[in-house]
Design a protein around this motif. Structure first.
Motif, short mmCIF file in Angstrom:
data_model
loop_
_atom_site.label_atom_id
_atom_site.label_comp_id
_atom_site.label_asym_id
_atom_site.label_seq_id
_atom_site.Cartn_x
_atom_site.Cartn_y
_atom_site.Cartn_z
N ALA A 240 0.86 -1.19 0.00
CA ALA A 240 0.00 0.00 0.00
C ALA A 240 0.89 1.23 0.00
O ALA A 240 2.01 1.20 0.51
N ILE A 241 0.39 2.31 -0.59
CA ILE A 241 1.10 3.58 -0.66
C ILE A 241 0.25 4.62 0.05
O ILE A 241 -0.91 4.85 -0.30
N HIS A 242 0.84 5.26 1.05
CA HIS A 242 0.12 6.25 1.85
C HIS A 242 0.63 7.65 1.51
O HIS A 242 1.84 7.88 1.48
N VAL A 243 -0.29 8.56 1.23
CA VAL A 243 0.04 9.97 1.02
C VAL A 243 -0.88 10.80 1.92
O VAL A 243 -1.85 10.29 2.48
N PHE A 244 -0.57 12.10 2.04
CA PHE A 244 -1.27 12.92 3.03
C PHE A 244 -2.52 13.61 2.51
O PHE A 244 -3.31 14.10 3.31
N ASP A 245 -2.71 13.70 1.18
CA ASP A 245 -3.92 14.33 0.68
C ASP A 245 -4.24 13.84 -0.73
O ASP A 245 -3.45 13.14 -1.35
N GLU A 246 -5.41 14.22 -1.21
CA GLU A 246 -5.88 13.74 -2.51
C GLU A 246 -5.03 14.28 -3.66
O GLU A 246 -4.87 13.61 -4.69
N GLY B 228 5.75 18.39 1.85
CA GLY B 228 4.88 17.23 1.88
C GLY B 228 3.54 17.70 2.43
O GLY B 228 2.64 18.15 1.72
N GLN B 229 3.41 17.62 3.75
CA GLN B 229 2.29 18.25 4.45
C GLN B 229 2.86 18.68 5.79
O GLN B 229 2.93 17.89 6.73
N SER C 290 3.72 29.43 1.40
CA SER C 290 3.98 29.41 -0.04
C SER C 290 2.96 28.50 -0.73
O SER C 290 2.56 27.46 -0.19
N ASN C 291 2.56 28.91 -1.92
CA ASN C 291 1.55 28.16 -2.67
C ASN C 291 2.21 27.02 -3.44
O ASN C 291 2.42 27.08 -4.65
N VAL C 292 2.54 25.96 -2.69
CA VAL C 292 3.15 24.76 -3.27
C VAL C 292 2.35 23.55 -2.82
O VAL C 292 1.66 23.59 -1.80
N PRO C 293 2.41 22.43 -3.58
CA PRO C 293 1.72 21.22 -3.14
C PRO C 293 2.16 20.86 -1.72
O PRO C 293 3.32 21.01 -1.35
N GLY C 294 1.21 20.38 -0.94
CA GLY C 294 1.48 20.12 0.47
C GLY C 294 0.94 21.24 1.31
O GLY C 294 0.09 21.02 2.19
N ASN C 295 1.35 22.46 1.02
CA ASN C 295 0.78 23.62 1.70
C ASN C 295 -0.63 23.91 1.19
O ASN C 295 -1.56 24.10 1.97
N ASN C 296 -0.78 23.94 -0.14
CA ASN C 296 -2.08 24.33 -0.68
C ASN C 296 -3.15 23.24 -0.54
O ASN C 296 -4.31 23.47 -0.84
N GLY C 297 -2.73 22.06 -0.07
CA GLY C 297 -3.71 21.03 0.22
C GLY C 297 -4.34 21.17 1.60
O GLY C 297 -5.33 20.50 1.90
N MET C 298 -3.77 22.05 2.42
CA MET C 298 -4.30 22.21 3.78
C MET C 298 -4.65 23.65 4.12
O MET C 298 -5.09 23.92 5.24
#
Length: 336
Positions: free
Chosen positions: A107-113, A243-244, A261-269
């Motif tokens: 299984a592969i776990h990530v922090f957001d969609e 990441g997150q 900053s508007n980067v993946p990880g930040n902008n997901g939360m």
């Protein structure tokens, strides 16, 4: 059930260490035994402890770790934590190792969609085994310290980050230097360990130059970070890649507005203007920073919404239960 959590640079005070310790603590609360091992550096294990399952963190480093083990684990799952997702997956030299790790994982776990979408865009063959489980918040309720207290009558920004280039700390200093010229009661605390000496040399030169408003408060034990967040008026993240970040999540749990900053990880939360602000360049950073300083109503509203968001979307018990469900599914497959 016993789970081995295998993380890079453990127990160095980095994001992965914070993550695995939080996960281990919350799993223990629901009856799962855990043991944390390092997969890099002088503390690296050559033989894994007995366990029902290995949960690795950082796909590239975990691949390197697997190559040096006396005996590879029967099964493992992997969490993609940041640089493996945002950089290594696109690096021609590292990508084959990352994909090899993902191929071997049950299984592969990530922090957001958004991270899940990224993985599947790059490797659609892993459809069905990628799971998005948001990080839970940390508990700082037992933290006590009288050493840290902001100056009366000042407005305090806090940037919690290990000192390394990817965290882009000089950006925050340079931007707030401009704002300090018109808002002299502005202050900035930098909190985090030195992880790259060359970058630390740059940062500490700036700290010395702007000592009247900029303070490096050092490496704060994670259990005491609650005191730092309590003092903060706004918490920053200026990273080039994330990441997150647990620190931003923790700040939101304290009801603090965040400027990131508007980067993946930040902008997901962070929902811009709702539970924090996302900036794309220095002009936007300065606009939002000034708004947070000058508009008490907006700052309080965003802080309250940040706290509610953390409670609604980052429950530590949900994180632990969701991971246990993955662990159970994998171990049941192994036993059939």
């Amino acid at each position: 059930m016993k789970i081995v959590l295998a993380a890079p640079n453990y127990p160095q005070p980095r994001g992965n260490t914070v993550t695995v310790r939080r996960i281990a603590g919350n799993l223990e609360k629901i009856g799962v035994r855990t043991e944390i091992v390092s997969i890099t550096g002088e503390n690296c294990f050559a033989t894994l402890p007995d366990a029902d399952l290995v949960h690795g963190f950082h796909a590239y480093y975990f691949h390197q770790f697997l190559q040096q083990l006396d005996q590879k684990p029967k099964s493992y799952i992997i969490t993609m934590t940041g640089t493996d997702l945002n950089a290594d997956l696109y690096n021609p030299e590292k990508r084959p190792d990352v994909l090899s790790t993902l191929e071997g994982a049950k299984a592969i776990h990530v922090f957001d969609e958004a991270a899940k979408t990224t993985v599947l865009q790059e490797a659609p063959q892993f459809e069905g085994k990628v799971f998005a489980v948001a990080q839970g918040t940390s508990d700082f309720s037992s933290a006590q310290s009288s050493q840290l207290e902001k100056e009366a009558g000042t407005f305090l920004f806090v940037l919690p980050a290990g000192i390394r280039k990817v965290k882009n700390i000089p950006f925050a200093i340079d931007a707030l230097r401009k704002l300090h010229k018109t808002i002299p009661n502005l202050r900035l605390w930098l909190a985090g360990p030195i992880l790259e000496q060359a970058e630390a040399d740059i940062v500490f030169a700036l700290v010395e130059e702007h000592a009247d408003w900029l303070t490096y408060i050092g490496e704060i034990p994670h259990a005491e970070m609650g005191v730092v967040f309590e003092n903060a008026d706004v918490v920053l993240n200026t990273s080039h890649s994330e990441g997150q970040p647990a620190a931003i999540l923790e700040a939101k749990g304290y009801g603090k507005p965040v400027l990131v900053s508007n980067v993946p990880g930040n902008n997901g939360m962070v929902i811009n203007g709702k539970n924090g602000y996302l900036y794309n360049d220095q002009k936007q950073f300065l606009y939002y920073a000034a708004k947070l300083i000058n508009n008490n109503e907006a700052r309080q509203r965003i802080g309250m919404q940040a706290k509610q968001y953390a409670a609604d979307h980052h429950s530590p018990s949900f994180e632990a239960e969701a991971l246990l469900k993955i662990y159970t599914s994998v171990t049941q497959q192994d036993n059939t």
